[in-house]
Design a protein around this motif. Sequence first.
Motif, PDB file in Angstrom:
ATOM      1  N   GLY A   1       0.834  -1.200   0.000  1.00 17.41           N
ATOM      2  CA  GLY A   1       0.000   0.000   0.000  1.00 17.41           C
ATOM      3  C   GLY A   1       0.870   1.252   0.000  1.00 17.41           C
ATOM      4  N   PRO A   2       0.286   2.421  -0.138  1.00 16.43           N
ATOM      5  CA  PRO A   2       1.061   3.655  -0.189  1.00 16.43           C
ATOM      6  C   PRO A   2       1.699   3.961   1.176  1.00 16.43           C
TER       7      PRO A   2
ATOM      8  N   VAL B   1      -2.719 -19.339   2.555  1.00 17.71           N
ATOM      9  CA  VAL B   1      -2.342 -18.072   1.935  1.00 17.71           C
ATOM     10  C   VAL B   1      -1.078 -17.487   2.567  1.00 17.71           C
ATOM     11  N   THR B   2      -0.979 -17.540   3.884  1.00 15.88           N
ATOM     12  CA  THR B   2       0.092 -16.803   4.577  1.00 15.88           C
ATOM     13  C   THR B   2       1.174 -17.696   5.164  1.00 15.88           C
ATOM     14  N   GLY B   3       0.929 -18.974   5.247  1.00 13.91           N
ATOM     15  CA  GLY B   3       1.882 -19.862   5.916  1.00 13.91           C
ATOM     16  C   GLY B   3       1.713 -19.870   7.423  1.00 13.91           C
ATOM     17  N   ALA B   4       0.901 -18.964   7.957  1.00 10.69           N
ATOM     18  CA  ALA B   4       0.671 -18.917   9.409  1.00 10.69           C
ATOM     19  C   ALA B   4      -0.688 -19.529   9.702  1.00 10.69           C
TER      20      ALA B   4
ATOM     21  N   GLN C   1      -4.512  -0.868   0.562  1.00  4.89           N
ATOM     22  CA  GLN C   1      -4.079  -0.010  -0.538  1.00  4.89           C
ATOM     23  C   GLN C   1      -5.209   0.982  -0.805  1.00  4.89           C
ATOM     24  N   GLU C   2      -4.866   2.281  -0.789  1.00  5.59           N
ATOM     25  CA  GLU C   2      -5.885   3.289  -1.120  1.00  5.59           C
ATOM     26  C   GLU C   2      -5.718   3.706  -2.562  1.00  5.59           C
ATOM     27  N   HIS C   3      -6.851   3.844  -3.257  1.00  6.91           N
ATOM     28  CA  HIS C   3      -6.795   4.204  -4.663  1.00  6.91           C
ATOM     29  C   HIS C   3      -7.220   5.659  -4.828  1.00  6.91           C
ATOM     30  N   ALA C   4      -6.916   6.222  -6.024  1.00  5.40           N
ATOM     31  CA  ALA C   4      -7.169   7.644  -6.280  1.00  5.40           C
ATOM     32  C   ALA C   4      -8.643   8.008  -6.080  1.00  5.40           C
ATOM     33  N   ASP C   5      -9.547   7.071  -6.382  1.00  7.05           N
ATOM     34  CA  ASP C   5     -10.986   7.386  -6.266  1.00  7.05           C
ATOM     35  C   ASP C   5     -11.504   7.213  -4.844  1.00  7.05           C
ATOM     36  N   GLY C   6     -10.596   6.943  -3.882  1.00  7.38           N
ATOM     37  CA  GLY C   6     -11.033   6.805  -2.497  1.00  7.38           C
ATOM     38  C   GLY C   6     -11.413   5.385  -2.121  1.00  7.38           C
ATOM     39  N   SER C   7     -11.397   4.489  -3.094  1.00  5.12           N
ATOM     40  CA  SER C   7     -11.696   3.094  -2.755  1.00  5.12           C
ATOM     41  C   SER C   7     -10.448   2.466  -2.147  1.00  5.12           C
ATOM     42  N   ARG C   8     -10.649   1.311  -1.514  1.00  2.00           N
ATOM     43  CA  ARG C   8      -9.536   0.623  -0.864  1.00  2.00           C
ATOM     44  C   ARG C   8      -9.535  -0.857  -1.232  1.00  2.00           C
ATOM     45  N   SER C   9      -8.331  -1.409  -1.304  1.00  4.27           N
ATOM     46  CA  SER C   9      -8.193  -2.852  -1.517  1.00  4.27           C
ATOM     47  C   SER C   9      -7.473  -3.427  -0.316  1.00  4.27           C
ATOM     48  N   VAL C  10      -7.741  -4.674  -0.027  1.00  8.71           N
ATOM     49  CA  VAL C  10      -6.978  -5.329   1.027  1.00  8.71           C
ATOM     50  C   VAL C  10      -6.505  -6.689   0.528  1.00  8.71           C
ATOM     51  N   ARG C  11      -5.204  -6.913   0.747  1.00  7.22           N
ATOM     52  CA  ARG C  11      -4.578  -8.158   0.305  1.00  7.22           C
ATOM     53  C   ARG C  11      -3.980  -8.899   1.475  1.00  7.22           C
ATOM     54  N   LEU C  12      -3.967 -10.209   1.316  1.00  8.09           N
ATOM     55  CA  LEU C  12      -3.317 -11.087   2.286  1.00  8.09           C
ATOM     56  C   LEU C  12      -2.173 -11.750   1.520  1.00  8.09           C
ATOM     57  N   ASP C  13      -0.952 -11.378   1.853  1.00  4.44           N
ATOM     58  CA  ASP C  13       0.216 -11.860   1.104  1.00  4.44           C
ATOM     59  C   ASP C  13      -0.010 -11.821  -0.410  1.00  4.44           C
ATOM     60  N   GLY C  14      -0.513 -10.703  -0.877  1.00  3.60           N
ATOM     61  CA  GLY C  14      -0.669 -10.505  -2.316  1.00  3.60           C
ATOM     62  C   GLY C  14      -2.009 -10.959  -2.870  1.00  3.60           C
ATOM     63  N   VAL C  15      -2.752 -11.783  -2.141  1.00  2.87           N
ATOM     64  CA  VAL C  15      -4.040 -12.276  -2.650  1.00  2.87           C
ATOM     65  C   VAL C  15      -5.128 -11.256  -2.304  1.00  2.87           C
TER      66      VAL C  15
ATOM     67  N   PRO D   1      -9.321  -8.617   7.063  1.00  2.00           N
ATOM     68  CA  PRO D   1      -9.325  -9.540   5.914  1.00  2.00           C
ATOM     69  C   PRO D   1      -9.012 -10.998   6.257  1.00  2.00           C
ATOM     70  N   THR D   2     -10.006 -11.720   6.726  1.00  2.00           N
ATOM     71  CA  THR D   2      -9.869 -13.174   6.774  1.00  2.00           C
ATOM     72  C   THR D   2     -10.429 -13.703   5.458  1.00  2.00           C
ATOM     73  N   VAL D   3      -9.888 -14.812   4.985  1.00  2.00           N
ATOM     74  CA  VAL D   3     -10.315 -15.348   3.694  1.00  2.00           C
ATOM     75  C   VAL D   3     -11.821 -15.618   3.690  1.00  2.00           C
ATOM     76  N   CYS D   4     -12.338 -16.119   4.824  1.00  2.00           N
ATOM     77  CA  CYS D   4     -13.753 -16.540   4.845  1.00  2.00           C
ATOM     78  C   CYS D   4     -14.725 -15.366   4.797  1.00  2.00           C
ATOM     79  N   LYS D   5     -14.245 -14.127   4.989  1.00  2.00           N
ATOM     80  CA  LYS D   5     -15.156 -12.977   4.968  1.00  2.00           C
ATOM     81  C   LYS D   5     -14.883 -12.057   3.772  1.00  2.00           C
ATOM     82  N   GLY D   6     -14.145 -12.536   2.799  1.00  2.00           N
ATOM     83  CA  GLY D   6     -13.831 -11.722   1.625  1.00  2.00           C
ATOM     84  C   GLY D   6     -14.893 -11.831   0.546  1.00  2.00           C
TER      85      GLY D   6
END
Lengths: 299, 332
Positions: free
Chosen positions: A298-299, B182-185, B202-216, B230-235
């Motif tokens: 992330g940023p 996903v994470t090895g843990a 990760q915040e994007h220019a339009d104000g939206s957000r992404s969340v990744r778990l070790d890249g996923v 971000p647990t896998v079961c609630k994505g």
Amino acid sequence: MRIALGPPQYFWPRERMLAFYREALTWPLDVVYLGETVCSKRRELRLADWLQIGDEFARAGVEVVLSSLALLEAESELAQLRRLVGNGRFIIEANDISAVQLARELGVPFVGGPSLNIYNVGSVRMLVDDGMRRLVLGVELGRDWLGELREAAAAEGFALPPIEAIAWGRLPLAWSARCFTARALNLGKDDCGFRCIDYPDGLKLATREGQDFLMINGIQVQSFEVCDLAPVISELLDAGIDTLRLYPQQHDMPRVIGRFRQALEGASPTPLPGHGIGYWHARGPMASAGAETPAIRGP
Amino acid sequence: MRLVCPAGSPPAFKAAIDAGADAVYVGFRDETNARAFPGLNFSENDLHAAVAYAHARNRELYIALNTYPTPTRIGQWRKAVDRAAALGADAIIAADPALLDYAASAHPRLARHLSVQGSATTHVALRWYRERFDIARAVLPRVLSVEQVERVCAANVVPIEVFAFGSLCIMVEGRCQLSSFVTGASPNRHGVCSPARSVRWQEHADGSRSVRLDGVLIDRFNPGEPAGYPTVCKGRFEVGESIFHALEEPTSLNTLDLLPRLARAGVCALKIEGRQRGAAYVGAVARVWRQALDAFAATPEGYTAQAQWHATLASQSEGRQTTLGAYHRGWQ
């Protein structure tokens, strides 16, 4: 090293299942696991059918094991389990402690399945006391863990049972009371219409950017990636793996078995695209893959 | 029914006791428990003080040792059992057979509760744990319908504790490798699900957000949309043509309405989830459940869950939504 055809993970129509095992009788197998391990509502084949198929394999000199459910919830499922354990002909694969307990009470030997939570020598020892003849490595356990186990067992002077490893197939990662296939189709579990029969290889779950991630299989969640340990067969031999478990899939099974037979005869199979070695090299399968590409930050 | 509350810190512990918990469960500061998060859990001194605080008020303290030791680490877990006994804890909550076996032989007077991580869902499985380790109680995984809980209780193998409230694991506990994959843990080996070090927002220019778990990519959120851990079961994922919460929505379990039925089934204890939450959560939730249990004890026939209780619990819930989870067949 012996080759085992693992229990079927998916729900196939009766005729397809029967045809699959008719063909399997001609394959070079040492062990065959039969029976339903995922959902008790899947009843295209009943115990009597599995026993009949088992008899044919036994006549052909193949070791037969009847597999049990990994998640038991209802009394009716326990009643089925009792019939399975007390079948009188074949040993069972215990995929839950309920099956261990019934096998122990009835004096029936069993294989410890991959969903039992067995993480150390003391736990293995107790199950061996209960009648365990072979242990399938837990889904998240691999080479390093097995090395630790062997060392600890040797230090205690305890002879480990033969070890089996999942060598081919989608990894069974989780089970729930909820049916995710029914959920994806907007159906209740009680009115599922047995629709998982429409997905003979499971129902794909991808991330929102199109990365193939998981496979939905009724109440079970699997890895999308197929685990293939053929490229590391020499490590499996070094680790003293006794049995390789190959999970059934509807297509290409003879070729998969051939791949492992050739590997055992000294061929060096190359990794297949889209396949991985699961947990064999310790870290989580995706975590190890991620280690080779820079993490997105992330940023 | 006894009220068993979580505490990840001394303030949360005190909040739980003061709000009326009959017992509080805690963990050491290592991977011997399933909330092995940085900054959480108890030092030796904290625990001495907590045991004294609880016992002075006739309440109990349980120590969660509910992860699975691998062959080289079993010594550390055994020492943790010794520490729990030396501290005067009222019970340990454990799942690993070798560890339960050690506890039963080395400290027979320290009560052993079978953790939810033991994945025991039937009275037959419970018989194995009772015969093998003489467990005093078992915590059931959150996969049974209320009818199935009733049948397990009726079999009368061991006293039964069930989850009453908190963040909802939807997979059979002890058999979920989604975080591990996903994470090895893994919860079983490392006491964590979706460790913070694997999470990237990760915040994007339009104000939206992404969340990744070790890249996923686990989920994306529109500007202003509430975002859960971000647990896998609630994505949200793509299955067929649709993008949706394919496994479960961010939601919490809440069984206030089932309280009379669980009591009549013979459930001996209700468990509140949330050792990772703060003192405010623990205090607020424990207070509601204390009131509910007291109200039920006073007039079992007249019990109804009050709207205010529901509102308080909803305000403490993941995604502000609550569900009966697997207790209700319709959820399954």
